[in-house]
Design an enzyme around this catalytic site. Structure first.
Site, short mmCIF file in Angstrom:
data_model
loop_
_atom_site.label_atom_id
_atom_site.label_comp_id
_atom_site.label_asym_id
_atom_site.label_seq_id
_atom_site.Cartn_x
_atom_site.Cartn_y
_atom_site.Cartn_z
CB CYS A 2 14.83 38.56 30.06
SG CYS A 2 13.67 39.48 29.07
NE ARG A 27 16.76 32.72 30.95
CZ ARG A 27 16.19 32.34 32.09
NH1 ARG A 27 16.70 31.33 32.76
NH2 ARG A 27 15.14 32.96 32.56
CD1 TRP A 74 12.87 36.20 23.19
CD2 TRP A 74 11.02 36.65 24.37
NE1 TRP A 74 11.79 35.62 22.56
CE2 TRP A 74 10.65 35.88 23.26
CE3 TRP A 74 10.02 37.06 25.26
CZ2 TRP A 74 9.34 35.50 23.01
CZ3 TRP A 74 8.71 36.69 25.01
CH2 TRP A 74 8.39 35.91 23.89
CG ASN A 98 14.70 38.09 33.52
OD1 ASN A 98 15.33 38.87 32.83
ND2 ASN A 98 15.18 36.92 33.93
N GLY A 99 10.51 39.76 33.02
CA GLY A 99 9.08 39.78 33.35
C GLY A 99 8.42 41.05 32.84
CD GLU A 478 7.67 17.56 20.15
OE1 GLU A 478 6.82 18.46 20.36
OE2 GLU A 478 8.86 17.69 20.45
CE LYS A 482 10.89 20.36 19.09
NZ LYS A 482 10.26 19.90 20.30
CD GLU A 485 9.85 24.56 18.80
OE1 GLU A 485 10.10 23.34 18.70
OE2 GLU A 485 9.93 25.17 19.86
CG HIS A 501 -13.14 14.72 8.68
ND1 HIS A 501 -14.42 14.40 8.28
CD2 HIS A 501 -12.64 13.61 9.27
CE1 HIS A 501 -14.69 13.15 8.63
NE2 HIS A 501 -13.62 12.65 9.24
CE LYS A 601 15.15 24.47 26.73
NZ LYS A 601 14.55 23.52 25.77
C1 F6R Z 1 9.20 23.24 21.89
C2 F6R Z 1 9.41 23.85 23.19
C3 F6R Z 1 8.27 24.55 23.83
C4 F6R Z 1 8.19 24.14 25.32
C5 F6R Z 1 7.11 24.95 26.04
C6 F6R Z 1 6.95 24.51 27.48
O1 F6R Z 1 10.36 22.68 21.37
O2 F6R Z 1 10.47 23.78 23.72
O3 F6R Z 1 7.07 24.30 23.17
O4 F6R Z 1 7.91 22.77 25.37
O5 F6R Z 1 7.43 26.31 26.00
O6 F6R Z 1 8.12 24.71 28.20
P1 F6R Z 1 8.36 23.96 29.58
O7 F6R Z 1 8.44 22.50 29.28
O8 F6R Z 1 9.65 24.52 30.10
O9 F6R Z 1 7.18 24.26 30.47
#
Ligand code: F6R
Length: 606
Positions: A2, A27, A74, A98-99, A478, A482, A485, A501, A601
């Site tokens: 949010c 976000r 959100w 937020n929260g 990673e 990506k 996501e 395995h 985000k």
């Molecule tokens: C993946 C991504 C998330 C963040 C994770 C941690 O593309 O963006 O997996 O890496 O939510 O976020 P931060 O780095 O802000 O603690």
């Protein structure tokens, strides 16, 4: 997550609020709304879905007033519907939040018994009714806020306006960040400084438990015990221009292409031109640290996993790494004199923050690698090494990851030098290899069209496997993250040696297998795994260097030779092709690249 924006202005605030919400879009959200005081009465507009729908609504039914609040939601409690969108409003107050309010059920029951009528499924609406209840008892908005805050359990940031009080905007922070902006006569609230960037560069950050009354040209800040306090005003370097897309179609692509520059900036802040490391002074002696514990989430966790290899191999230091949400409740024994290293882009991720609190309670020194220097994590830490990635707007992390790797490798080299496990020559050679990464990345970016073509094929897959060994194993994870996501294709990252395995059972001609295999000491092992996939009809996609491609490229269905680099810096190089592959596959699939479904985000809830 949010986003909040609040404005106490001299101008009509509705267009400014909508503009602020657009800046918070990155976000992640699923509904939005604004409220303002028109002739002393609260007016509110809300819409499910994207902000454009809210803008259209406000076009049909304009909102007037010079004080107002806005929110991107959100969903946590209740579906992403218009009824559940914020602001939540009564006759007397409008609230955005937020929260999570953990005790909202019992508060709601109590308020319903007093004839308060609720119209949403949210925890937030409880705050609006609680404030109203106190106002009905004759309290002022300030008294009502102070009383209500004492009843709320959970982590939150709140902004509220009050009917009949056109010169008042109230904000509160507990566990979720809230910034106060100082304009020319106008005052602002924002869940981050980016939302306020076009309005002001003078920002102060509320501390844990603070609440603030904003009046024209003035902020009155109280701590959790209602004592008046001062919070420093910072001049931020963020500007509206920094958060535009430029000539790029998406923020993610812009941020991928920014990597050579921001890695260079980060490196210049840490290493002198003659390859001496110039890190902030550490409040501990690396030579005496018995164990390093690394925590992070998602992409930041994978950066930490690469760092584990670096600290172990270069500094011969015992390293433990854990996903922050596991670490915080695992009650792991922590070694006396140990250091906990957090990795985070936002510095606000609730799980990582929670893990740091646990580490601190156990007497660990806290070292944080973070992209937002004023963040909660930075303020909790004993020492901070910033990544200079600049604002990262695309939900999928790209440049934050590679700048994290840059900092982490410098830290590992510095620890290794202090522990006398690395010669000065080798340390200088590693830093030199790091210095050359931006130029190598420019070459990879120049050849992005190859990856664009590959994406047409990957876009047809239902499942994709990513495999790598050693330093490239975290990169396989990673790469898979990506892809899932932003393209919503199922993908898994594995250490290549683990394939036999279990995951090998998945392989058939419909499952592309992406190998990240530079021609390093482990290359022959990866080559055997490529043979195993190929023998089972699997489609091999190989990212290697020219020696690797010459060695086994014939067995691959598609290959790309990346520049040959010192193996120790290879994770920085191989990050970019997997980002580009995910990006172009998402374009093939037609997904919302910068705001993928369900993702946020900065994840400020557990
Ligand atoms: C993946 C991504 C998330 C963040 C994770 C941690 O593309 O963006 O997996 O890496 O939510 O976020 P931060 O780095 O802000 O603690």
């Amino acid at each position: 997550m949010c986003g909040i924006v609040g404005i106490l202005g001299e101008r009509q605030v509705a267009p400014l609020l909508l503009e602020g919400l657009k800046r918070l879009e990155y976000r992640g959200y699923d509904s939005a709304g604004i409220a303002a005081l028109a002739n002393g009465h609260i007016e509110c507009r809300r819409a499910e879905g994207k902000i454009d729908r809210l803008v259209a609504k406000c076009g049909q039914l304009p909102l007037t007033g010079t004080v107002g609040i806005g929110h991107t939601r959100w969903a946590t409690h209740g579906k992403p519907t218009e009824d559940n969108a914020h602001p939540h409003v009564t006759e007397r107050v409008a609230v955005v939040h937020n929260g999570i309010i953990e005790n909202y059920r019992s508060l709601r029951e109590e308020l319903e018994k007093k004839q308060h009528r609720f119209t949403s499924e949210t925890d937030t609406e409880t705050i609006a009714h609680l404030l109203t209840d106190y106002l009905d008892q004759g309290m002022t908005p300030q008294q009502a806020t102070s009383a209500a805050l004492k009843r709320l359990d959970g982590a939150f940031a709140i902004a509220a306006i009050f009917a009949g009080h056109k010169n008042l905007l109230i904000g509160a922070r507990r566990g979720s960040p809230l910034a106060v902006g100082y304009g020319d006569g106008e005052m602002y609230l924002g869940s981050d400084a980016l939302a306020l960037a076009p309005l002001t560069n003078r920002i102060s950050y509320l501390e844990e438990g603070d609440w603030v009354e904003l009046h024209p040209g003035q902020a009155v800040i109280h701590d959790c015990c209602d004592k008046l306090v001062e919070r420093k005003i910072h001049i931020t370097s963020l500007s509206g221009a920094m958060i535009g897309k430029g000539q790029y179609r998406h923020f993610m692509l812009k941020e991928i292409f920014e990597q050579p520059a921001v890695i260079g900036d980060t490196l210049s802040s840490l290493v002198t031109p003659d390859n001496r490391i110039a890190l902030p002074e550490m409040p501990f002696d690396w030579a005496k640290v018995p164990r390093l514990t690394i925590v992070g989430c998602g992409t930041a966790y994978y950066a930490g996993l690469v760092a584990k290899y670096w600290f172990e191999q270069l500094a011969r230091m015992p390293v433990e790494i854990d996903i922050a949400s596991e670490f915080r409740y695992r009650n792991a024994p922590l070694t006396e004199g140990g250091v906990t290293l957090a990795v985070s882009q936002s510095g606000e991720t609730a799980d990582t923050l929670g893990a740091l609190h646990v580490a601190k309670e156990h007497g660990q020194k806290i070292l944080t690698v973070v992209n937002v220097p004023q963040s909660s994590m930075a303020r909790l830490s004993d020492v901070v090494v910033p990544t200079l990635a600049g604002p990262e707007i695309g939900v999928a992390s790209t440049k934050a990851f590679t700048t994290q790797l840059t900092v982490l490798l410098c830290l590992a080299v510095s620890a290794a030098v202090a522990r006398k496990t690395l010669s000065a020559e080798r340390a200088a050679a590693i830093l030199q290899a790091l210095r050359e990464i931006p130029a190598h990345l420019n070459l990879v970016l120049r050849d992005e069209h190859f990856i664009q073509e590959l994406a047409q094929r990957v876009g047809e897959a239902r499942d994709v496997l990513y495999l790598g060994r050693g330093l490239l194993y975290p990169l396989a994870m990673e790469g898979a993250l990506k892809l899932k996501e932003i393209s919503y294709i199922h993908a898994e990252g594995y250490p290549a040696g683990e394939m036999k395995h279990g995951p090998i059972a998945l392989i058939d001609e419909d499952v592309p297998v992406v190998f990240l295999a530079p021609h390093d000491a482990l290359f022959e092992k990866s080559a055997s795994n490529i043979q195993e996939v190929s023998a089972r009809g699997g489609k091999v996609i190989l990212f290697s260097d020219k020696d690797g491609v010459a060695g086994i490229g014939g067995k691959a269905d598609w290959n790309m030779a990346l520049p040959k680099v010192d193996p120790v810096v290879s994770p920085l190089l191989y990050a970019v092709p997997v980002q580009l592959l995910a990006y172009y596959t998402a374009l093939v699939k037609g997904t919302d690249v910068d705001q993928p479904r369900n993702l946020a985000k900065s994840v400020t809830v557990e």
